[in-house]
Structure formats: C-alpha cells, structure tokens
Write an enzyme that holds these catalytic residues in place. Structure first.
Site, PDB file in Angstrom:
ATOM      1  CB  SER A 168      -1.016  -0.157   1.925  1.00  0.00           C
ATOM      2  OG  SER A 168      -1.614   1.722   1.948  1.00  0.00           O
ATOM      3  CE1 TYR A 180      -2.125  -2.100   5.575  1.00  0.00           C
ATOM      4  CE2 TYR A 180      -2.080   0.865   4.960  1.00  0.00           C
ATOM      5  CZ  TYR A 180      -2.923  -0.919   4.907  1.00  0.00           C
ATOM      6  OH  TYR A 180      -3.336  -0.859   3.635  1.00  0.00           O
ATOM      7  CE  LYS A 231      -0.191  -4.275   4.068  1.00  0.00           C
ATOM      8  NZ  LYS A 231      -0.377  -5.384   3.155  1.00  0.00           N
TER       9      LYS A 231
END
Length: 301
Positions: free
Chosen positions: A153, A184, A188
């Site tokens: 991402s 997060y 990623k």
C-alpha cells in the site's frame, strides 16, 4: 478514477495455470478471482477464514465459468499453525503452483497480537504470508513461469522512523499518537521489501509488490470512526470499487514476464514506482535483516 486497463482484453489465456489467492473470499481477492476465472485457469484456490463468504464467490464465478475448479482453503493468517496446516495440506495435494497472490490483510487496527504473540498487523500482513510463501516455494519453482504478487500500500510510507521496530514486534506496539497507521505502515513496508528480497533469493520466481489504489473494501468498513474519517477526508476523490481496485494485482499476476521487473514496486496500473521509495524502503540491509528475522520467527513451522 478511470484506469486504462481492461482485464477482459489484457489478461492473457491462463490455460494450465493454477492460482492461489489469500483473502480470496471477499474484497480485492474475490474481485481478482472473478477477473482471472474468465481466462481459462486450471484451478483457483481461495484462502480465508469464512467458508460462507467463499461459497458466495465460488457461486459467482460459476455463473460465468461453470466448469472451472475453484476450491476454498481454510486459513487464518494470524495463526502460524493455521497457515502451516493449510499450506502442508495444499502441498500434499499439489506438485506445482503458478501464481501466488498474497492479497489478504488487516488495516489500521487497534492494538492487538496474533495467536503467536506478534503485533497483529505485522503478524497477519507479513509473517503469515511469509510462512505460506516459504511452504510454497518448491511448488512455485516447479512451475515454468511462477509469480508471487504481494499487496502492499502507499501506506508503507507511514512506517515508524527506522522502518521496522524489530525489538517491539512481539508486543502490541501501543503507540499513543497515530499508532494504528504506524503499525500498518510498518507491515506494508515489510511486504514491499520482502518482495524485493524474494526476487534476489529466488530469481526464477517473479516476485513484485503492488499498491492497488484506494479501494472501498471491508478493510475500510472495519476501521474505527477516526480512521475511517481520515481515509474519506484524504482520498474521497480517488476511491475505487473492488472490481477496479483488483486491476493492479491481476496485471501483476499475468502480464508477460518481459514487461515486469522482478522485485519492483508497482502502482495502478503497471506503473513501476521504485523512484518513490524512501531510504527505508530502498534499504537492502533492512530487507536482509527482515529476511533473517522472519526465518528465525518461522523456525518450528
């Protein structure tokens, strides 16, 4: 956001190809399976936790391709034992695998840990997939043109200072300000650099990381109010639906090998964006350290 990619025309004939998609029971994974199913693969495997959701996807696929073999594989990426059992059952039944799409993941979750005690997002998004990849390497190497697609991402850029906080990965990493997004981003970033390290260590397998775009999936639906408002406030004009959000990964999984760079980072659709990487994302020493840390964590599985 219209994308210049038509999966109906641009996905090539997949006759003889077997495809394994994590998180294939909903969202981008399901959308990818539906796109790919129309191009004659030999078998599609959808892994996930929810058999009922899987049945709905399989039924949808069979509406257009009734004879295609589609199989649900029960697998919880937040449990290394579950991944081990799923992978070993799969390898006992199959001798090759052509495409592994590491699609599943969690995003901006509250502090938590996996069944094995790892920070929830890192354990699910990176470590669970790493074990699956490790188990599937021999099957992929037996394919004539193997491909691994890891979903990352643009959120990788939210990683903590230094990239990955290795000594905190067996905690909840309960950071007071921006914690869900830092955790997060760390996971990623791991997906991105791990793809590059896979390409280095297994050059016969084409391994890439892709950012699908900002997509309206269950990942967004499951966010807390603050996180959801942030997503909408910063991306409302570029949000895509899952069928379009899946374009990046179906392109990466099926484009001719000559048109994709092993280890590269791609944004929608098919745009090599390694120039966007910061010092942590470019850091080969970090990638190597992640590899070694991962190998140690997976010992015994």
């Amino acid at each position: 956001m219209p994308l210049k990619y038509n999966p109906e025309k641009e996905i090539p004939d997949l006759t003889g190809k077997s495809i394994f998609i994590t998180g294939g029971t909903s969202g981008l994974g399901a959308a990818s399976a539906i796109h790919l199913a129309k191009h004659n693969p030999s078998h599609i495997y959808l892994s996930g936790r929810n058999a009922t959701s899987a049945e709905k996807v399989i039924k949808q696929i069979h509406e257009t391709t009734p004879k295609l073999a589609v199989t649900f594989v029960q697998c919880d990426l937040a449990s290394l034992t579950s991944v081990k059992n799923a992978a070993e059952h799969f390898t006992s039944q199959n001798t090759t695998l052509d495409i592994l799409m590491c699609n599943a993941g969690v995003m901006a979750q509250p502090p938590g840990q996996t069944a094995d005690g790892y920070e929830l997002q890192f354990g699910t998004n990176h470590l669970g997939h790493a074990l699956l990849i490790k188990k599937f390497i021999p099957l992929l190497e037996a394919s004539t043109a193997p491909r691994i697609v890891l979903l990352t991402s643009q959120g990788w850029g939210l990683h903590p200072r230094g990239g990955i906080i290795f000594d905190k990965l067996k905690t909840t990493q309960n950071i007071s300000f921006g914690g869900p997004w830092l955790r997060y981003g760390q996971s990623k970033l791991a997906n991105l650099v791990y793809a590059r390290e896979l390409a280095k260590r297994f050059p016969a397998i084409t391994s890439v990381s892709v950012h699908p775009g900002v997509v309206m999936t269950g990942l967004v639906d499951s966010l807390g109010i603050k996180e959801k408002m942030l997503v909408y406030a910063t991306t409302w004009w570029i949000i895509m639906q899952p069928h379009e959000g899946a374009f990046s990964q179906t392109w990466a999984a099926t484009v001719d090998k000559a048109q994709i760079r092993n280890g590269g980072y791609y944004e929608p659709v098919g745009k090599l964006e390694d120039r966007k990487l910061d010092s942590a994302a470019r850091d080969d020493a970090l990638a190597e350290r992640l590899w070694d840390w991962t190998e140690e964590a997976l010992k015994g599985f």
